[in-house]
Scaffold this motif. Structure first.
Motif, PDB file in Angstrom:
ATOM      1  N   LYS A  44       2.669   3.428   0.283  1.00 59.93           N
ATOM      2  CA  LYS A  44       2.155   2.081   0.578  1.00 59.93           C
ATOM      3  C   LYS A  44       2.157   1.213  -0.671  1.00 59.93           C
ATOM      4  O   LYS A  44       2.533   0.038  -0.621  1.00 59.93           O
ATOM      5  CB  LYS A  44       0.732   2.163   1.132  1.00 59.93           C
ATOM      6  CG  LYS A  44       0.651   2.569   2.568  1.00 59.93           C
ATOM      7  CD  LYS A  44      -0.796   2.543   3.024  1.00 59.93           C
ATOM      8  CE  LYS A  44      -0.933   2.981   4.452  1.00 59.93           C
ATOM      9  NZ  LYS A  44      -2.327   2.967   4.901  1.00 59.93           N
ATOM     10  N   THR A 118       6.526  -6.951   7.624  1.00 62.83           N
ATOM     11  CA  THR A 118       6.767  -5.538   7.863  1.00 62.83           C
ATOM     12  C   THR A 118       7.579  -4.997   6.698  1.00 62.83           C
ATOM     13  O   THR A 118       8.648  -5.524   6.375  1.00 62.83           O
ATOM     14  CB  THR A 118       7.521  -5.319   9.188  1.00 62.83           C
ATOM     15  OG1 THR A 118       6.746  -5.878  10.248  1.00 62.83           O
ATOM     16  CG2 THR A 118       7.748  -3.845   9.444  1.00 62.83           C
ATOM     17  N   LYS A 123       5.548  -0.445   8.132  1.00 56.91           N
ATOM     18  CA  LYS A 123       4.120  -0.710   8.225  1.00 56.91           C
ATOM     19  C   LYS A 123       3.888  -2.191   7.946  1.00 56.91           C
ATOM     20  O   LYS A 123       4.683  -2.846   7.298  1.00 56.91           O
ATOM     21  CB  LYS A 123       3.348   0.158   7.235  1.00 56.91           C
ATOM     22  CG  LYS A 123       3.398   1.630   7.619  1.00 56.91           C
ATOM     23  CD  LYS A 123       2.522   2.467   6.727  1.00 56.91           C
ATOM     24  CE  LYS A 123       2.468   3.874   7.246  1.00 56.91           C
ATOM     25  NZ  LYS A 123       3.136   4.835   6.453  1.00 56.91           N
ATOM     26  N   SER A 124       2.764  -2.688   8.422  1.00 59.57           N
ATOM     27  CA  SER A 124       2.457  -4.106   8.317  1.00 59.57           C
ATOM     28  C   SER A 124       1.616  -4.390   7.071  1.00 59.57           C
ATOM     29  O   SER A 124       0.625  -3.704   6.817  1.00 59.57           O
ATOM     30  CB  SER A 124       1.701  -4.533   9.574  1.00 59.57           C
ATOM     31  OG  SER A 124       1.443  -5.901   9.544  1.00 59.57           O
ATOM     32  N   ASP A 151      -3.021  -4.111   2.838  1.00 63.12           N
ATOM     33  CA  ASP A 151      -2.737  -3.434   4.101  1.00 63.12           C
ATOM     34  C   ASP A 151      -3.289  -4.323   5.206  1.00 63.12           C
ATOM     35  O   ASP A 151      -4.469  -4.655   5.210  1.00 63.12           O
ATOM     36  CB  ASP A 151      -3.421  -2.069   4.116  1.00 63.12           C
ATOM     37  CG  ASP A 151      -3.088  -1.254   5.352  1.00 63.12           C
ATOM     38  OD1 ASP A 151      -2.531  -1.808   6.321  1.00 63.12           O
ATOM     39  OD2 ASP A 151      -3.397  -0.045   5.359  1.00 63.12           O
ATOM     40  N   ARG A 153      -4.050  -3.767   8.144  1.00 67.92           N
ATOM     41  CA  ARG A 153      -5.062  -3.138   8.996  1.00 67.92           C
ATOM     42  C   ARG A 153      -6.403  -3.004   8.280  1.00 67.92           C
ATOM     43  O   ARG A 153      -7.404  -2.699   8.901  1.00 67.92           O
ATOM     44  CB  ARG A 153      -4.582  -1.758   9.457  1.00 67.92           C
ATOM     45  CG  ARG A 153      -3.380  -1.849  10.404  1.00 67.92           C
ATOM     46  CD  ARG A 153      -2.872  -0.493  10.755  1.00 67.92           C
ATOM     47  NE  ARG A 153      -2.355   0.127   9.524  1.00 67.92           N
ATOM     48  CZ  ARG A 153      -2.229   1.417   9.334  1.00 67.92           C
ATOM     49  NH1 ARG A 153      -2.594   2.261  10.256  1.00 67.92           N
ATOM     50  NH2 ARG A 153      -1.749   1.883   8.206  1.00 67.92           N
TER      51      ARG A 153
END
Length: 172
Positions: A44, A118, A123-124, A151, A153
């Protein structure tokens, strides 16, 4: 004196060996689990760093006068954006210290203060851009562009990447 019987000692030895073996196996499983978490976090951070660099490259490709954020979009940003240390103010505050302009439609990525992207890992991520002015001691005014990637989320969590760069009027 001689022991009469050694019956049952083999079973006790087997149980002790199994307990020691289970402890070793559980330690290995725990190591794999923590390494998987560490690899996921590193992935990440690596993707977020690439996204931050990509956003910063957009500003390096344009002239100094064009380095600004869209004033209409800036007004609709949330508290995660408004409370970042890049603005140098305490929360909650307005984003009045930022360099703004009116960008055309469709809104180019370098004018957008906050957008969701993205990454290569599918992943967003949320890419927030801050543009402020500062004047170094005995110098002329420069624009400080800060790109923060989070991140999407977990916006309240620690940012995954933060990149800053100053732009001088000599950049065109």
């Amino acid at each position: 004196m001689r022991l009469r019987s050694e019956a049952g000692f083999g079973l006790i030895e087997l149980l002790m060996a199994m307990v020691i073996l289970n402890i070793g196996i559980l330690a290995i499983v725990a190591a794999f689990s923590s390494s998987q978490i560490a690899l996921s976090r590193a992935s990440k951070i690596s993707t977020a760093s690439a996204l931050a660099d990509s956003q910063m490259e957009l500003f390096r490709a344009i002239k100094y006068d064009s380095i600004a954020l869209d004033s209409t979009t800036l007004g609709s940003t949330d508290n995660t954006y408004k409370c970042d240390v890049a603005l140098g103010t305490s929360c909650p505050n307005s984003t009045s210290g930022e360099v703004t302009t009116t960008c055309g439609s469709p809104l180019p990525n370098e004018c957008n203060p906050s957008r969701t992207v993205t990454g290569a890992d599918r992943k967003s991520y949320r890419v927030d851009t801050y543009i402020t002015t500062t004047t170094p001691t005995n110098g002329r005014s420069v624009k400080l562009v800060t790109v923060v990637v989070r991140d999407s989320r977990n916006l309240s969590g620690r940012p995954l990447a933060r990149v800053g760069s100053t732009f001088d009027q000599s950049t065109g």
